[in-house]
Design a protein around this motif. Structure first.
Motif, mmCIF file in Angstrom:
data_model
loop_
_atom_site.group_PDB
_atom_site.id
_atom_site.type_symbol
_atom_site.label_atom_id
_atom_site.label_comp_id
_atom_site.label_asym_id
_atom_site.label_seq_id
_atom_site.Cartn_x
_atom_site.Cartn_y
_atom_site.Cartn_z
ATOM 1 N N GLU A 164 1.818 7.146 -10.703
ATOM 2 C CA GLU A 164 1.623 6.734 -12.098
ATOM 3 C C GLU A 164 0.778 5.454 -12.192
ATOM 4 O O GLU A 164 0.314 5.093 -13.272
ATOM 5 C CB GLU A 164 2.978 6.540 -12.793
ATOM 6 N N ILE A 165 0.559 4.782 -11.062
ATOM 7 C CA ILE A 165 -0.201 3.525 -11.102
ATOM 8 C C ILE A 165 -1.698 3.828 -11.052
ATOM 9 O O ILE A 165 -2.188 4.424 -10.097
ATOM 10 C CB ILE A 165 0.198 2.595 -9.936
ATOM 11 N N PRO A 196 -6.175 7.832 -4.242
ATOM 12 C CA PRO A 196 -6.931 8.597 -5.240
ATOM 13 C C PRO A 196 -6.526 8.332 -6.688
ATOM 14 O O PRO A 196 -7.389 8.353 -7.572
ATOM 15 C CB PRO A 196 -6.648 10.066 -4.882
ATOM 16 N N HIS A 197 -5.241 8.058 -6.960
ATOM 17 C CA HIS A 197 -4.852 7.901 -8.363
ATOM 18 C C HIS A 197 -5.154 6.511 -8.920
ATOM 19 O O HIS A 197 -4.975 6.271 -10.112
ATOM 20 C CB HIS A 197 -3.359 8.245 -8.544
ATOM 21 N N ILE A 229 -9.324 -5.124 1.557
ATOM 22 C CA ILE A 229 -8.306 -4.844 0.529
ATOM 23 C C ILE A 229 -8.837 -3.833 -0.487
ATOM 24 O O ILE A 229 -8.177 -2.854 -0.828
ATOM 25 C CB ILE A 229 -7.872 -6.157 -0.166
ATOM 26 N N LEU A 230 -10.072 -4.063 -0.961
ATOM 27 C CA LEU A 230 -10.648 -3.163 -1.964
ATOM 28 C C LEU A 230 -10.833 -1.753 -1.404
ATOM 29 O O LEU A 230 -10.567 -0.758 -2.088
ATOM 30 C CB LEU A 230 -11.985 -3.730 -2.474
ATOM 31 N N THR A 231 -11.263 -1.672 -0.145
ATOM 32 C CA THR A 231 -11.456 -0.358 0.494
ATOM 33 C C THR A 231 -10.123 0.377 0.580
ATOM 34 O O THR A 231 -10.042 1.578 0.285
ATOM 35 C CB THR A 231 -12.047 -0.543 1.909
ATOM 36 N N ARG A 232 -9.093 -0.358 0.976
ATOM 37 C CA ARG A 232 -7.764 0.239 1.119
ATOM 38 C C ARG A 232 -7.266 0.757 -0.232
ATOM 39 O O ARG A 232 -6.698 1.840 -0.331
ATOM 40 C CB ARG A 232 -6.815 -0.818 1.693
ATOM 41 N N LEU A 233 -7.493 -0.027 -1.304
ATOM 42 C CA LEU A 233 -7.047 0.394 -2.643
ATOM 43 C C LEU A 233 -7.856 1.596 -3.129
ATOM 44 O O LEU A 233 -7.313 2.531 -3.705
ATOM 45 C CB LEU A 233 -7.168 -0.768 -3.636
ATOM 46 N N TYR A 286 0.838 -1.209 0.000
ATOM 47 C CA TYR A 286 0.000 0.000 0.000
ATOM 48 C C TYR A 286 0.871 1.256 0.000
ATOM 49 O O TYR A 286 0.558 2.233 -0.675
ATOM 50 C CB TYR A 286 -0.950 0.009 1.208
ATOM 51 N N ARG A 287 1.961 1.215 0.757
ATOM 52 C CA ARG A 287 2.870 2.380 0.769
ATOM 53 C C ARG A 287 3.440 2.632 -0.628
ATOM 54 O O ARG A 287 3.505 3.766 -1.090
ATOM 55 C CB ARG A 287 4.025 2.149 1.757
ATOM 56 N N TYR A 288 3.828 1.559 -1.302
ATOM 57 C CA TYR A 288 4.381 1.699 -2.661
ATOM 58 C C TYR A 288 3.329 2.279 -3.605
ATOM 59 O O TYR A 288 3.595 3.186 -4.387
ATOM 60 C CB TYR A 288 4.871 0.338 -3.167
ATOM 61 N N LEU A 289 2.110 1.750 -3.507
ATOM 62 C CA LEU A 289 1.041 2.220 -4.400
ATOM 63 C C LEU A 289 0.733 3.700 -4.140
ATOM 64 O O LEU A 289 0.493 4.470 -5.069
ATOM 65 C CB LEU A 289 -0.223 1.375 -4.214
#
Ligand SMILES: *Cc1c(COP(=O)(O)O)cnc(C)c1O
Ligand code: SF4
Length: 411
Positions: free
Chosen positions: A191-192, A221-222, A213-217, A183-186
């Motif tokens: 750009e992702i 915002p991007h 997982i879906l909520t966290r993603l 999550y930190r990387y994302l």
């Protein structure tokens, strides 16, 4: 006029005149194979996905009490214990035709001793995923999208699985996804915009775990586009409950790539599960693997893609089988893949034609492989042939072409 064939033509298959007559005509049949080898199981249990998981066929005794194994299969099941687990849901096991030693369903899930034969170009990690992991469990190969491996378990195990090094928990490696680091990387990589949730099979997680997982993603915002890659609708259609569909619908746009290789996999139960997903607004694509003795022929693939359209699933990719260790008995030729695409394009609905790809060995990503429709191309023109083999010319805009005189319209 003679055209120079600048494009590589060696994989050219023979003419495909016979294709039109091979098309399966008329109604598409969906069959239920339940209860099959499990007579007497009450419907409430059969329809419960946790019952299906608890009653998976996974040992020699459990298979041999139902079907006779060949010596090669018996050896394969023993070999599977420390390679890729053997496990098949009752729902999927019922699709095996017991009297047919070459049954295309059987080939996909019953191990064979050939899995122990490793050729020099085969690899544990044919798509080079491990070398593209910025965080454990997160594969970032393409500029704007990532593959997120959220579990190492599947409902049943495909013997040609490209991720068999980590999937099922008994292979060479273990998957240790670091969710916080992922999550930190994302969050840091703006750009992702597209996250593909896979594994293993993400739909084996509980609704609550998946929702977390879906909520966290979705909180990033991007990230615009979410998709789940899953074979659960095929192996375990009971898992596609109305509750799961309602939960997934909260995270739109959320797409799903399913994995069907043979038309027999599209049973009544699978069709209904796919219908529930489609009704929940989840666009569905299918990824097939071209497998020798399973779907490496035109009539089978044609029936498959037509049946998929009837389930509101768009054929997305047809993969050449990856160079996974012990998969030589599964690999069909690239020429066969091209022949199949060539027999579909133009002969059936464009929506029914998947893109043939090779996931470039070592980690080059998916490369599209197409029949040679472009016969010649220079700055002035392109010379093309259509599905029937007829040749046409199309001028490039840069070409010096005589301008036609402007036509005056009269009242
Ligand atoms: C297949 C794949 C994707 C998704 O590719 P698409 O062509 O967008 O479907 C993303 N990341 C990895 C590592 C993949 O293997
Ligand atoms: S469902 Fe997918 S990840 Fe699981 S064994 Fe089959 S191919 Fe591999």
């Amino acid at each position: 006029m003679v055209y120079i064939f600048r494009f590589h033509m060696s994989a050219y298959p023979k003419r495909i005149d016979s294709v039109t007559s091979e098309a399966p005509a008329g109604r598409i049949e969906f069959v239920s194979h339940a209860p099959g080898f499990w007579p007497g199981v009450p419907a409430v249990e059969w329809d419960d996905w946790r019952w299906q998981l608890r009653h998976r066929v996974g040992t020699l005794e459990e298979v041999e009490s139902r079907i006779a194994l060949s010596p090669a299969e018996r050896a394969g099941i023993i070999l599977a214990r420390n390679k890729l687990a053997f496990s098949v849901t009752p729902h999927f096991f019922n699709l095996i035709a017991p009297e047919d030693p070459d049954c295309p369903i059987r080939r996909q899930v019953i191990p064979r001793e050939e899995e122990g034969v490793v050729s020099s170009w085969e690899m544990a990690d044919p798509c080079g995923e491990d070398s593209h992991m910025p965080a454990p469990g997160l594969v970032h190969r393409y500029p704007d999208r990532v593959l997120f491996l959220v579990t190492d378990r599947c409902a049943s195990y495909c013997r040609y699985c490209t991720r068999s090094r980590v999937v099922s928990g008994v292979g060479e490696q273990e998957l240790h996804t670091d969710f916080d680091e992922a999550y930190r990387y994302l969050e840091a990589h703006t750009e992702i915009r597209d996250v593909l949730i896979s594994g293993g099979d993400a739909l084996l997680l509980s609704d609550r775990r998946l929702e977390t997982i879906l909520t966290r993603l979705r909180a990033i915002p991007h990230i615009q586009f979410l998709r789940i890659g899953s074979r659960v609708p095929i192996f375990l259609p009971q898992r596609i409950t109305p509750e799961l569909c309602a939960m997934l619908a909260k995270f739109h746009p959320l797409w799903m790539s399913i994995h069907v290789n043979h038309p027999r996999e599209l049973t009544v139960e699978v069709r209904d599960a796919l219908g529930r997903l489609a009704n929940a607004g989840v666009p569905l694509g299918n990824q097939s693997v071209l497998l020798s003795g399973v779907n490496d022929n035109v009539p089978v693939m044609k029936e498959l893609v037509h049946k998929l359209l009837m389930c509101r699933v768009r054929p997305y990719y047809l993969y050449q089988c990856d160079l996974i260790k012990g998969s030589a008995h599964f690999r069909a030729s690239v020429a066969k893949g091209i022949e199949i695409i060539e027999a579909l394009r133009g002969f059936t609905s464009g929506y029914a034609v998947p893109q043939l790809v090779i996931d470039a060995p070592g980690g080059g990503g998916k490369v599209p492989i197409n029949p040679g429709y472009v016969l010649y191309h220079d700055q002035e023109k392109v010379v093309i042939r259509n599905f029937e083999g007829k040749v046409f010319e199309y001028p490039e805009p840069t070409a010096e072409v005589p301008r036609l005189q402007k036509v005056e319209f009269m009242e």
